[in-house]
Design a protein around this motif. Structure first.
Motif, PDB file in Angstrom:
ATOM      1  N   UNK A 165       0.822  -1.325   0.075  1.00 51.07           N
ATOM      2  CA  UNK A 165       0.008   0.004  -0.192  1.00 51.07           C
ATOM      3  C   UNK A 165       0.827   1.302  -0.044  1.00 51.07           C
ATOM      4  N   UNK A 192      -7.142   2.285  -4.801  1.00 47.29           N
ATOM      5  CA  UNK A 192      -8.301   2.028  -3.844  1.00 47.29           C
ATOM      6  C   UNK A 192      -8.202   1.006  -2.887  1.00 47.29           C
ATOM      7  N   UNK A 193      -7.386  -0.089  -3.028  1.00 41.69           N
ATOM      8  CA  UNK A 193      -7.448  -1.151  -2.255  1.00 41.69           C
ATOM      9  C   UNK A 193      -7.034  -0.951  -0.946  1.00 41.69           C
ATOM     10  N   UNK A 194      -7.582  -0.130  -0.092  1.00 44.84           N
ATOM     11  CA  UNK A 194      -7.342   0.090   1.253  1.00 44.84           C
ATOM     12  C   UNK A 194      -8.304  -0.360   2.176  1.00 44.84           C
ATOM     13  N   UNK A 251     -11.656  -0.304   2.139  1.00 46.10           N
ATOM     14  CA  UNK A 251     -12.738   0.400   2.419  1.00 46.10           C
ATOM     15  C   UNK A 251     -13.711   0.580   1.187  1.00 46.10           C
ATOM     16  N   UNK A 252     -13.027  -0.047  -0.116  1.00 47.74           N
ATOM     17  CA  UNK A 252     -13.608   0.294  -1.379  1.00 47.74           C
ATOM     18  C   UNK A 252     -13.859  -0.958  -1.918  1.00 47.74           C
ATOM     19  N   UNK A 291      -6.269  12.250  -3.193  1.00 48.56           N
ATOM     20  CA  UNK A 291      -7.180  11.052  -3.240  1.00 48.56           C
ATOM     21  C   UNK A 291      -8.580  11.386  -2.309  1.00 48.56           C
ATOM     22  N   UNK A 307      -0.875   7.146  -2.437  1.00 48.77           N
ATOM     23  CA  UNK A 307      -1.196   5.948  -2.558  1.00 48.77           C
ATOM     24  C   UNK A 307      -1.874   5.368  -1.202  1.00 48.77           C
ATOM     25  N   UNK A 308      -2.517   4.237  -1.313  1.00 49.02           N
ATOM     26  CA  UNK A 308      -3.361   3.969   0.071  1.00 49.02           C
ATOM     27  C   UNK A 308      -2.812   3.987   1.525  1.00 49.02           C
ATOM     28  N   UNK A 309      -1.420   3.395   1.286  1.00 42.92           N
ATOM     29  CA  UNK A 309      -0.739   3.398   2.635  1.00 42.92           C
ATOM     30  C   UNK A 309      -0.466   4.861   3.245  1.00 42.92           C
ATOM     31  N   UNK A 310      -0.678   5.703   2.412  1.00 42.67           N
ATOM     32  CA  UNK A 310       0.014   6.968   2.958  1.00 42.67           C
ATOM     33  C   UNK A 310      -1.365   8.036   2.627  1.00 42.67           C
TER      34      UNK A 310
END
Lengths: 453, 453, 453
Positions: A377, A411-413, A415-416, B278, B316-319
């Motif tokens: 991520x 978007x792969x966090x 939550x989506x 984002x 990016x999703x990690x940040x």
């Protein structure tokens, strides 16, 4: 663009789609053929017409037939007496049938009480419904909850009738019996159900609703042997009273219904119409809207209103089930509606196939939706090192595939969902789902709750 | 309309704006001059070009230069070997350079491996990239993550090359070394940071991105000695791998970043474009949208998508940092993009100055935003008695100033920031902020958390 | 379509509407007559003009008159000295009144200090306000909070004045006295109040605001003897200082105000304008928007802004009352505004009656809104068995009535008010409220909190 098939997949991954079995180019012809078989049967809300219809469906699927006795209380309603029509005609002085239900089941007002009489034309006319503004067409009329009798005929034909006495016969029984409906359950990995339902009470009207019966019965047939996430419950029941009866008998099981669709009028040439559930934001509402946006740009997605087909019952406030309604032209808006012009020429294989593909694509969304979680991520993973840029070189779809990868990864966090991502990316669900599966195969994403990742 | 300057103010009040020092009419010329200095340097993602670029910036600001060794793991990536280009040319049979990197740094494919060979034209052509549809322009190409070599040239020139053998030379080293980036921190009253970053890896392309480097370096220079609420971190790093490297080395400090902007392509004549973070509703997103609405009506504010510049990494999703991206014409959409037509004539002082003013105006919003609280919340205070109506008599802007007063007083309930009020009033932030400060001076509002009120 | 009458009903049921008493076709003429009576009076923010105006209203309603002494502190303001004007004129050399306040009360600048002088024309002109671009009209001017004196006249008349000396007289007293306002309370079943207020400080301006005074006084008169859910508080007060004074004296009771409207300019031919409360989503905002949508399609519904009439005070942040503002043409936008052209011909009975009906229809929504709960929530109840389909046979409105029944039954889950349902159905509130009452009479719905169901 959209994958037109129920997916055969691991429920945690959301990507393996059943190969072409359900995406048969012959689907339109097969659907039209089923509708043609059912068309001549004189259906009503009870009686032999419904039974014969359901028996035909049993050739395809192991339909469970339910008979509910007349007089059974179902919520605010009572199951009515059963109507059996043997013959109905009007004969002129020469003994010729000038109206003959054997020629078209629309000729008799449905649920007419029996009659045997000789009437002068003037009196007969008061019992005949015509459409003066569509003088060549026979209208469809019912008298379900008020005892009466009558005939329907083309206005032009009525004008041709000479004065004189006519012999009127409706050889029918209205007596205690039962209401009949059919149910078929395709078991998936989960007991959570998708309810797919259609009315089976209309006589010789092709679009409304031989088309819907055909679509659901073929879909049920083709699901056999397919492993699905959800269980699918198919309900073939007479309109209103059938749905009410089924709801009354299955109230304790309704919580299993996670998604639902009422189908009708799926064979005409009009643009598809999806009517949202009363909730307005149910998963089926989002899935259908997504599929229509990408697969049928002229389609309309409209808000719920408490009129129409059996979504009225499923979406009554005591249930408020997540059930939407799918049709092509909106009921009541096309001139063929509820007339003899709604015949087998009015529905076409390509429209039936299109409807079939849209419905299966929406089911595909429900089956495949999942929540990807990036395993890299922080910053983008290096796709080039994994050959994920190379893999798409020279491919005309490469830019879109690359964007799909970037969208999923971004978007792969957790939550989506895939549908959320597809919506934000403005890309078809299938493209996003396939990409997510590919990224999982490369160890870049996992799916929430996917122990096997 | 918008105040084009970083404010020099008491953080609790949000109204004192630094006088004209930052609003210098010469700003455009200065920016163009910086870009012109940097233009000829042959930059790549590593190597002497980046170092020379950063050294030039050190004449203006006390830039801290970081060298990160090749092979260092940075998240999913590895810092690559360093590329040093000494010379690159193609000579014809007469020994004349028909391609010469000393004439334009775009002539060599960036990160080309060394080569010294004699090739017939047919073979040489396979190593030359041109733009047949823009035959007079040299394209810009790289081969960062796949070992290869090649040249770029105008298609017209290629067609003129006679048959025969050519001497090809790329005198380059691709060897362990380091990746270089520069960082400058302007300390504000708070350790909360605004991150301003731009890529420094492109060779002789004026808009992309000598313009961005120029803008950020001048802004950093002019902030010296200015007291600010936020600390400002300026990052000049090679694209993608530079941002990833910086993120990997500063992960523990990222929580300080409250707002951020990625800048690039800020000198062309196109309408400004702001791409949201984002998150989509970060303060920087609101500030930039506000500033563009009032200061550049033709500007576009677009949603985040996971492609573009280093916002891809910051978001990016990690940040998921609150970092947006500012440019004028959208990258990839103008014909000069990534060609030799992106030269010093393509960027103009007035566009550079406009971009500078927009960015500083947005920073001004972030610096100055505060939450006013009315000290006379019950009914309107009597403005006339305080000379606040008189004060504006005969002034053409009086009605707007009066409305600004009424808006601030009406909305000053401690739940609306100055930006909220400016948005609701449809007025520029600076007008609202100035008015709020004036009302504070008259004892009519205080600012939340303002002990000195 | 909308019921134009305050309902006389059981508060739990929301359906019995008062018969035609309030829906009098003569309403427009009566309103115009009231306005005509009030028009000549020379009102200001204090003094005999306001008193005389309120005395006239006492012929209709038992208005309570309040006198608040000059010098009383009211929040940030002080009740001003009282202005009594006995006469004001300018005489020419021949002793003829070339300006005469007895001909039009606009001729004197309101709150002018007394003066008795002989001036040459050149000096006199500096004391005369005209409208050169509307040369036939007398402007309306005040000098409330700055001691001064002056006259207003038509520009054409000013140009006709020959050189020479003029006798100037303003026979006025500006001295300690009081500020006067009137209040009338119609008691409903609840102590919760609807505040209806209008300004009474303008002299001979028919639309602004004899029209508003007329509307509210007739409404108050006609409410006498009507049983209502809410109590209605009518406030007739001078603009700004009157509202501020009332708020200061009633601060402890403001929590009773559940809804409110400021009325002004309700007699001109422009489309109605409703300006939302500061809250923006108060019940009065929804009710007015609903009524305008169905009853006046060209109407505008605009957001709150902190300028205009006394909503500025009611919606100040220390109160933030749910008070909107209703007018026809927006103040300040029509050429007759604040000139002698705002006379009795400018307002018309039909516009006054239309405004009256819109306001009463909105009050009707507030009075009648309730939350129905279906007593047959599972599936639709069988309407035919209850004669509810038959009841509407042959009725041209039958389809709409049927849809209203279905909407109420479908939405009656205890979470939707009648207004919610009307909005979702796109039908007028009255149609939904009447239907819900009818369904209650048939035992199909109850109202939340209705013990008598």
């Amino acid at each position: 663009m959209m994958a037109p098939a129920i997916e055969h997949r691991d429920h945690r991954a959301g990507h393996r789609r059943l190969p072409d079995r359900l995406d048969d180019p012959a689907v339109g012809s097969i659907l039209h053929g089923i509708a043609a078989e059912l068309f001549p049967i004189c259906r009503s809300i009870t009686g032999p017409g419904v039974r014969e219809t359901l028996e035909r469906l049993r050739r395809r699927i192991d339909l469970e037939i339910h008979e509910v006795p007349s007089g059974t209380a179902v919520f605010d309603w009572t199951v009515p007496r059963e109507w059996t029509l043997r013959d109905a005609y009007v004969k002129n002085a020469r003994g010729e049938r000038v109206i003959d239900v054997r020629r078209n089941s629309l000729h008799v007002v449905s649920y007419s009480t029996p009659v045997q009489a000789r009437l002068p034309l003037a009196e007969l006319r008061r019992r005949i419904v015509t459409l003066p503004e569509q003088p060549g067409l026979i209208p469809y009329r019912t008298s379900y909850y008020a005892e009466s009798w009558g005939f329907c005929m083309a206005h032009d034909r009525l004008l041709e009738l000479p004065d004189g006495d006519y012999e009127v016969c409706i050889d029918a029984t209205l007596a205690d019996g039962s209401l009949t409906y059919g149910e078929y359950l395709h078991r998936g990995r989960s007991e959570d159900e998708i309810l797919l339902t259609t009315h089976v009470c209309h006589p010789s009207l092709a679009n409304d609703n031989c088309s819907g019966i055909a679509l659901l019965s073929l879909l049920a047939e083709r699901l056999q042997g397919v492993e699905t996430r959800y269980s699918y419950r198919f309900l073939f029941a007479p309109g209103t009273i059938g749905a009410i009866t089924w709801l009354a008998r299955n109230e304790h099981r309704l919580e299993r219904i996670r998604h639902g669709l009422v189908l009708s009028g799926v064979g005409d040439g009009g643009a598809p119409t999806y009517k949202r559930s009363r909730r307005g934001d149910a998963a089926i509402d989002r899935a259908m809207a997504h599929v229509l946006r990408h697969g049928s740009p002229s389609a309309a997605v409209i808000d719920f209103f408490p009129y129409g087909y059996d979504e009225r019952q499923f979406c009554s406030p005591g249930f408020d089930l997540p059930v939407g309604s799918f049709q092509r032209s909106r009921f009541g808006t096309y001139p063929e509606y509820h007339t003899s012009a709604d015949d087998l020429a009015f529905i076409r294989p390509e429209h039936l196939a299109h409807s079939y593909r849209l419905v299966t694509a929406a089911l595909d969304v429900l089956e495949s939706d999942a929540t990807p979680v990036s395993l890299q991520p922080k910053c983008e993973p290096q796709l080039g090192r994994r050959g994920l840029y190379t893999a798409v070189g020279g491919d005309r779809d490469a830019p879109a595939r690359c964007m799909a990868m970037l969208w999923v990864l971004n978007q792969a966090d957790g939550r989506h969902s895939l549908l959320d991502i597809a919506e934000r990316a403005g890309m078809p669900f299938a493209a996003i789902a396939d990409t997510a599966a590919m990224l999982r195969d490369h160890g870049l994403v996992a799916f929430a709750g996917d122990g096997a990742a």
